[in-house]
Design an enzyme around this catalytic site. Sequence first.
Site, PDB file in Angstrom:
ATOM      1  N   LYS A  52       0.169   4.253  -0.279  1.00 26.95           N
ATOM      2  CA  LYS A  52      -0.462   5.469   0.280  1.00 26.95           C
ATOM      3  C   LYS A  52      -0.209   6.655  -0.669  1.00 26.95           C
ATOM      4  O   LYS A  52      -0.202   6.464  -1.876  1.00 26.95           O
ATOM      5  CB  LYS A  52       0.066   5.738   1.686  1.00 26.95           C
ATOM      6  CG  LYS A  52       0.053   4.483   2.568  1.00 26.95           C
ATOM      7  CD  LYS A  52       0.209   4.794   4.010  1.00 26.95           C
ATOM      8  CE  LYS A  52       0.369   3.499   4.788  1.00 26.95           C
ATOM      9  NZ  LYS A  52       0.137   3.652   6.196  1.00 26.95           N
TER      10      LYS A  52
ATOM     11  N   GLU B 230      -5.931  -4.996  10.169  1.00 23.71           N
ATOM     12  CA  GLU B 230      -4.924  -3.979  10.441  1.00 23.71           C
ATOM     13  C   GLU B 230      -5.258  -3.256  11.746  1.00 23.71           C
ATOM     14  O   GLU B 230      -6.064  -2.312  11.750  1.00 23.71           O
ATOM     15  CB  GLU B 230      -4.893  -2.966   9.302  1.00 23.71           C
ATOM     16  CG  GLU B 230      -4.497  -3.564   7.976  1.00 23.71           C
ATOM     17  CD  GLU B 230      -3.768  -2.551   7.115  1.00 23.71           C
ATOM     18  OE1 GLU B 230      -2.635  -2.821   6.735  1.00 23.71           O
ATOM     19  OE2 GLU B 230      -4.329  -1.468   6.865  1.00 23.71           O
TER      20      GLU B 230
ATOM     21  N   GLU C  40      -6.902   4.735   7.538  1.00 27.18           N
ATOM     22  CA  GLU C  40      -6.668   6.165   7.277  1.00 27.18           C
ATOM     23  C   GLU C  40      -7.878   6.783   6.583  1.00 27.18           C
ATOM     24  O   GLU C  40      -8.183   7.964   6.794  1.00 27.18           O
ATOM     25  CB  GLU C  40      -5.381   6.345   6.447  1.00 27.18           C
ATOM     26  CG  GLU C  40      -4.141   6.091   7.304  1.00 27.18           C
ATOM     27  CD  GLU C  40      -2.933   5.571   6.537  1.00 27.18           C
ATOM     28  OE1 GLU C  40      -2.898   5.673   5.297  1.00 27.18           O
ATOM     29  OE2 GLU C  40      -2.018   5.042   7.209  1.00 27.18           O
TER      30      GLU C  40
ATOM     31  N   SER D   6       3.031  -2.343  10.268  1.00 28.96           N
ATOM     32  CA  SER D   6       4.487  -2.388  10.482  1.00 28.96           C
ATOM     33  C   SER D   6       5.074  -3.768  10.190  1.00 28.96           C
ATOM     34  O   SER D   6       6.003  -4.210  10.865  1.00 28.96           O
ATOM     35  CB  SER D   6       4.830  -1.925  11.906  1.00 28.96           C
ATOM     36  OG  SER D   6       4.378  -0.597  12.116  1.00 28.96           O
TER      37      SER D   6
ATOM     38  N   ASN E  85       0.870  -1.169   0.000  1.00 26.49           N
ATOM     39  CA  ASN E  85       0.000   0.000   0.000  1.00 26.49           C
ATOM     40  C   ASN E  85       0.909   1.222   0.000  1.00 26.49           C
ATOM     41  O   ASN E  85       1.484   1.560   1.022  1.00 26.49           O
ATOM     42  CB  ASN E  85      -0.885   0.003   1.260  1.00 26.49           C
ATOM     43  CG  ASN E  85      -1.686   1.298   1.394  1.00 26.49           C
ATOM     44  OD1 ASN E  85      -1.842   2.039   0.422  1.00 26.49           O
ATOM     45  ND2 ASN E  85      -2.198   1.569   2.591  1.00 26.49           N
TER      46      ASN E  85
ATOM     47  N   HIS F 296      -9.515   1.338   4.398  1.00 26.30           N
ATOM     48  CA  HIS F 296      -8.260   1.470   5.160  1.00 26.30           C
ATOM     49  C   HIS F 296      -8.514   2.395   6.355  1.00 26.30           C
ATOM     50  O   HIS F 296      -9.293   3.344   6.267  1.00 26.30           O
ATOM     51  CB  HIS F 296      -7.168   2.046   4.260  1.00 26.30           C
ATOM     52  CG  HIS F 296      -5.811   1.976   4.880  1.00 26.30           C
ATOM     53  ND1 HIS F 296      -5.373   2.910   5.789  1.00 26.30           N
ATOM     54  CD2 HIS F 296      -4.810   1.067   4.744  1.00 26.30           C
ATOM     55  CE1 HIS F 296      -4.145   2.575   6.178  1.00 26.30           C
ATOM     56  NE2 HIS F 296      -3.779   1.474   5.561  1.00 26.30           N
TER      57      HIS F 296
ATOM     58  N   GLY G 291       2.024   2.115  10.615  1.00 25.68           N
ATOM     59  CA  GLY G 291       2.970   3.218  10.491  1.00 25.68           C
ATOM     60  C   GLY G 291       3.619   3.617  11.801  1.00 25.68           C
ATOM     61  O   GLY G 291       4.232   4.682  11.900  1.00 25.68           O
TER      62      GLY G 291
ATOM     63  N   GLY H  28       4.881   1.118   4.748  1.00 24.87           N
ATOM     64  CA  GLY H  28       6.243   1.657   4.647  1.00 24.87           C
ATOM     65  C   GLY H  28       7.217   0.747   3.913  1.00 24.87           C
ATOM     66  O   GLY H  28       7.981   1.209   3.049  1.00 24.87           O
TER      67      GLY H  28
END
Length: 250
Positions: free
Chosen positions: A12, A167, A97, A214, A10, A95, A173, A236
């Site tokens: 982002k 998640e 976010e 993570s 992902n 997601h 993150g 990430g």
Amino acid sequence: MSRKAIIAGNWKMNNTIAQTKELVTALIPLVKDAECDVVICTPYTDLATAVELTRGTNIKVGAENVHWAEKGAFTGEISANMLVELGVEYVIIGHSERRQYFGETDQTVNMRAKAALAAGLKPIICVGETLEEREAGKVEEVLVRQTTAAFEGIEKEALDNIVIAYEPVWAIGTGRTATAEVANDTIKIIRDTMAKLYCPKCAENRVRIQYGGSMNAKNASELMAMEQIDGGLIGGASLKAEDFSKVVHF
Ligand code: PEP
């Protein structure tokens, strides 16, 4: 167990078209022998480039969101047909976010998932609890609610084309990964919910559930060794070809 592992990146809001060319070109040879399904989910502006570059490879391309309507007055949104036309195969939906910053609800997640499926896209539906919810002992309540709502009105036949990503919001993150045991036990709650919503065999054989939060080159093998974990949604660590390929080769 017949569930094939699936590792999805992902990106982002990262990577210009030039950076996409660089990253995807580096990634292709590194993951060409992968035994799992490999997906990269990119910003809308990078999708055409990613599709073009990955044609004929084992990398599939996904978007990071999709609207539920076919077209209309929804400024800033993108429809499922638009993604299909580009050659996109997967789409992340719900997601954390999106839920946290853009008002996504259990209901809009469900509407987006249904629209994606109707157009032939494969949704990666995200669920997960916040730290407050975990500390308040509400993990099961939250996951059952999110999962039940996300799958409302979705037929059993669609299950092969859907991935669920567990998640925990507190692990995204933050560098704070759920332990393999916590991730495994929590994913079991989601699988049990799917067994109740559909059937135990469907949940066992046809529902792929990723862990996300993570996950990286160092912890991927331990997480992927767990019975309930069928893959990873990687933020990430998907931004560098070498890091992502190490996860893919968990
Ligand atoms: C994510 O964005 O879905 C995610 C899991 O991010 P990260 O791997 O950076 O925690």
